[in-house]
Design an enzyme around this catalytic site. Sequence first.
Site, PDB file in Angstrom:
ATOM      1  N   ILE A  23       0.871  -1.178   0.000  1.00  0.00           N
ATOM      2  CA  ILE A  23       0.000   0.000   0.000  1.00  0.00           C
ATOM      3  C   ILE A  23       0.907   1.227   0.000  1.00  0.00           C
ATOM      4  O   ILE A  23       1.693   1.444   0.924  1.00  0.00           O
ATOM      5  CB  ILE A  23      -0.928  -0.013   1.229  1.00  0.00           C
ATOM      6  CG1 ILE A  23      -1.871  -1.222   1.146  1.00  0.00           C
ATOM      7  CG2 ILE A  23      -1.715   1.292   1.330  1.00  0.00           C
ATOM      8  CD1 ILE A  23      -2.739  -1.292  -0.092  1.00  0.00           C
ATOM      9  N   LYS A  37      -3.567   6.961   3.048  1.00  0.00           N
ATOM     10  CA  LYS A  37      -4.748   7.831   2.921  1.00  0.00           C
ATOM     11  C   LYS A  37      -5.454   7.646   1.588  1.00  0.00           C
ATOM     12  O   LYS A  37      -6.663   7.439   1.523  1.00  0.00           O
ATOM     13  CB  LYS A  37      -4.338   9.298   3.035  1.00  0.00           C
ATOM     14  CG  LYS A  37      -4.380   9.797   4.440  1.00  0.00           C
ATOM     15  CD  LYS A  37      -4.191  11.299   4.482  1.00  0.00           C
ATOM     16  CE  LYS A  37      -3.924  11.667   5.928  1.00  0.00           C
ATOM     17  NZ  LYS A  37      -3.388  12.999   6.070  1.00  0.00           N
ATOM     18  N   THR A  38      -4.665   7.759   0.510  1.00  0.00           N
ATOM     19  CA  THR A  38      -5.312   7.679  -0.804  1.00  0.00           C
ATOM     20  C   THR A  38      -5.786   6.253  -1.064  1.00  0.00           C
ATOM     21  O   THR A  38      -6.786   6.048  -1.744  1.00  0.00           O
ATOM     22  CB  THR A  38      -4.360   8.156  -1.912  1.00  0.00           C
ATOM     23  OG1 THR A  38      -3.167   7.375  -1.878  1.00  0.00           O
ATOM     24  CG2 THR A  38      -4.011   9.614  -1.738  1.00  0.00           C
ATOM     25  N   GLU A  64      -9.985  -0.746  -8.366  1.00  0.00           N
ATOM     26  CA  GLU A  64     -11.241  -1.405  -8.719  1.00  0.00           C
ATOM     27  C   GLU A  64     -11.660  -2.526  -7.774  1.00  0.00           C
ATOM     28  O   GLU A  64     -12.834  -2.893  -7.721  1.00  0.00           O
ATOM     29  CB  GLU A  64     -11.141  -1.918 -10.166  1.00  0.00           C
ATOM     30  CG  GLU A  64     -11.136  -0.746 -11.122  1.00  0.00           C
ATOM     31  CD  GLU A  64     -10.604  -1.073 -12.509  1.00  0.00           C
ATOM     32  OE1 GLU A  64     -11.409  -1.249 -13.406  1.00  0.00           O
ATOM     33  OE2 GLU A  64      -9.364  -1.144 -12.685  1.00  0.00           O
TER      34      GLU A  64
END
Lengths: 702, 331
Positions: free
Chosen positions: A587, A591-592, A663
């Site tokens: 990751i 945050k994003t 997605e």
Amino acid sequence: MTTIDRLVGAGVDRIDGPAKVRGTAAYAYEQDPGEPIAHLAVVQSTVNRGRITRLDPSRAEAMTGVLAVLTPANAPRLAGDLASDLPVLQSPEVHYQGQVVAAVVAETSEIAKAAVGGVVVEYAAEVPDVVLSADRDDLYAPEKVMAGFDTDSVIGDVDGALAAAAVTVDATYETPAQHNNPIEMHASMARWDGDSLTLWDANQGPHTIVSDLVKGFALEPGQVRVISPYVGGAFGSKAFTHPNQMLAAMAARVVGRTVVFELTRQQMFSLVGHRTPTIQRIRLGADPEGRLTAISHEVVEHTSKISEFAEQTATATRVLYAAANRRTTHRLARLDVPPPTIMRAPGETPGMFALESAMDELAVALGIDPVELRIRNEPAEDPERHVPWSSRHLVECLRTGAERFGWAGRDPRPRMRTEGRWLVGTGVAAATYPTRRRKADCRISVDGRGRYVVEIDGSDIGTGAWTTLSQIAADALGVGLDAVELRIGDSRLPRAGGAGGSTGLASWGSAVVLTARDLRRRLEEQYGGQLPADGLVVDGGVGGESPHAKTHSMHAFGAHFVEVRVDRDTGEVRVPRATSVYDGGTIVNAKTARSQFLGGFSMGISMALHEESQIDARLGHYVNHDLAEYHIATNADIGELDISWLDEPDELANEIGLKGIGEIGITGAAAAVANAYWHATGLRIRDLPITPGKYFRELGLT
Amino acid sequence: MREFRYERADDVDGAVALLAADPDGAFLGGGTNLVDLMKLGVATPDLLVDVRQLTSVEVTGLPDGGLRIGAAVPNADLAADRRVRERFPVLAQALLSGASGQLRNRATTGGNLLQRTRCGYFTDVTKPCNKRAPGSGCGALEGVHRNHAILGQTLDGPGACVATHPSDMAVALVALDAVVQVVGPDGERGIPIRELHRLPDDDPSRDTTLRHGELITAVDVPVLGFASRYRKARERASFAFALVSVAAALRVEDGVVADVRLALGGVAHAPWRATAAEAALRGQPATEEAFGAAADAELAAATPLRDNGFKVPLARNLVVRSLLDLVEVAR
Ligand SMILES: Cc1cc2nc3c(=O)[nH]c(=O)nc-3n(C[C@H](O)[C@H](O)[C@H](O)COP(=O)(O)OP(=O)(O)OC[C@H]3O[C@@H](n4cnc5c(N)ncnc54)[C@H](O)[C@@H]3O)c2cc1C
Ligand code: SF4
């Protein structure tokens, strides 16, 4: 160079955040080309199929402030073999309702829109054919489905295994057509300088747009520049070129000055694609312990008469569970509808609603906990390609999610829990999405003072790529964020694939890492680790798929746990809380990443309960074509979302170990909601969305 | 969008005179409905007379304990008014269930009453619609009509129309027997709100009985004196029009229904006062059974369309639930 802590993984604030909050980040429509801008508005076909028999622009042409009216009779001829609906205004033939049949260019957008009403168009129209059904006799098998997947896959003897199975499920699921509605409508601003075209444009990858413009206007690649630093959401609707780019460029050429075209919200429902409706029959066979012996997933969906977009709906079924006998098929009907396109996780999103609903039905039929049923069918290797996983942590996602959600001790019987007038239930579903990488070029330059400029034609469509790619670059260069200047969203930059298929960061990030490594190696080898006074420029990139892609199966995974409340009087549904756990590899930005998971998951809940483009079978149009009537979940529909992830880098996938997370959140989400709805009410709704009306239908009261 | 003139009059009479002289003119309130319809080409006024400064933005007390609501009072202010919340919770709840915070700040009382149907054929000038283009047919009748009417429609002929009135506030005001004060070219009059909105009959182009140039100046709400509430069922939790809504008020004495008001939204071309249900309830025991029977009495007249049959059991449930909740409140 100083050694610093790793930036990848940190929850760094968006570096474009302040400019966006202050309104100084200029989107396509807000660009200043340095001259007065002319505005374009379109006349759209009111019939689905036929031809224009009369088109009279004279009243519009006579209006003060109108600069030109483009029609099939006078529009510049486009060259090349443009696909789908890109040959705009090239013929009087009409292929779908909403097709552009004329375009007005005027001094202001108000005048342009008013003049649209002054263009008289008459048609010789045929009856529209817009209704999808599984028993149409014109269904056909496309050669391939989207993203290069095989249309069908058949392994073993599915029918024999189903006949012999101790327990079977045989059910048909339906998802409606849906429309992408990013906040920023598609906008294109075109300006010609001689034979060179500049287009400020809302898209998911400037290079993709360039190639269609080059084709259509018979130009050299160097003559077209597409600039797209900020894009206000896309979800797939801005992945490919649409009529807006062609029209803006065409009109600017005709009137000899900058022209801008921004779609209206209503036009989002005809000009920039949609997700096909699907009808999916799933058959599952299992032994009494719940081990799947057969999986069959047959998909019927639509495409348009002028393009083939074959959504890869059953492909997740090829990887999710073990079973010796398996079959997936895709069949299409060519209808008089606008060309369908990508909408977040095309394929997986509708397909996993069906598969993961059927798994829930199987769990009920077997009397096995649905989490346990999934764990029992965990495949040791890719069940169709027979290669190992690069990494697969679905079981951990399920177990961690069950723990965080408080799944243990759940009474499996439906309609057992109430709170006041609410019927309460819980449901689970798995998530999966392929991990891929595309070719990307990159250039990194450094000056004598240690300022790095990283250039790559990546896109930030609201995902956070400005920030995450800067983090990756800083780590790879071994410097702090403030020493790196990133340049993306411009076709003059080194070529890269668009933001699509969750490949963005995997591809651009790998290109940046490899180029940075090369630069550092050269500094070391040629300059003894010192920065040369006049700097250094290195071109590099990544060639495409991971070298391990052929020998391994690469996917992101996840698990959703959802609580649903259904008002027993009205059938209204709320999702007060849910838990999602993801296996998304490394990751890059906490945050994003959370925003991507949360946004995808919310979009899946929205799909389960609200989203539906309602087509008029006789008049052939999408009737609810605005955001008052095309419902998207609001904050009030969804309560607490508990989002988390496993920290498991996938070393084989790419240089960063990430899996792509744009997605994965939406996949499976709708099934988790529908499964919880069944648990709450005892009603199995197999056609989305789950509306109050269907509650009464299932109760037999309509 | 057609070009138009924008005017502000000095007073109410001036505004009425401006419109009386211009058959294609319209009053402008908050513009949240009218301007949208102008952009879509559905409304094509050549003159807008802005009336927000002309009518009152105050809610004032009436001698009997009722309230007079100025036509320019924003929906948000009305919902927040202490007297409204205390005396007419049904009205405050109806307002808050509608639209969004931004819209309620902008929308006016007069404009809210006169907002037009959300029927997707009405708002699309390329489609048939007897309301917008008389004689062109009713697109919704055989088309997409999940959220259309089940009561009082005109199902065939040149007047066919199955649209619903979208206002939540109006449903509450109908239950409250409000009176709409208007000033027109022929002077002032008070219209009982039940006579303001009309059924399509043979002319769906007319939503109301207002005459051209009549300006709503205020809405009077007479004293109620017993418990009331508004309940709205919709396809998402916020920012959606009603599938069905119920405005209800109930007074129970010794377990018997002494007085009752019931109005339904989302079911007809006008807010639907459920007179049959009210008649069936008066003097009956305040029980779930009686409430169900009353709802059935009202809904016996329902003629649902192909895809909106669910509104009948939904309306029944909402009526029963609203009345039971009111019994609970009274306890
Ligand atoms: C996305 C969306 C969602 C919405 N959801 C809801 C909902 O859930 N429930 C709900 O009830 N409403 C809803 N609304 C509608 C909203 O309540 C109305 O648009 C608003 O109340 C209209 O008030 P206005 O003052 O803006 O009217 P305007 O748009 O200014 O006018 C509306 C009409 O009234 C006329 N008019 C205005 N004032 C006067 C007057 N004093 N005398 C005579 N005629 C006058 C105008 O000529 C026009 O014909 C929604 C609207 C939108 C856009
Ligand atoms: S229901 Fe009424 S408003 Fe809707 S199309 Fe029919 S006539 Fe027009």
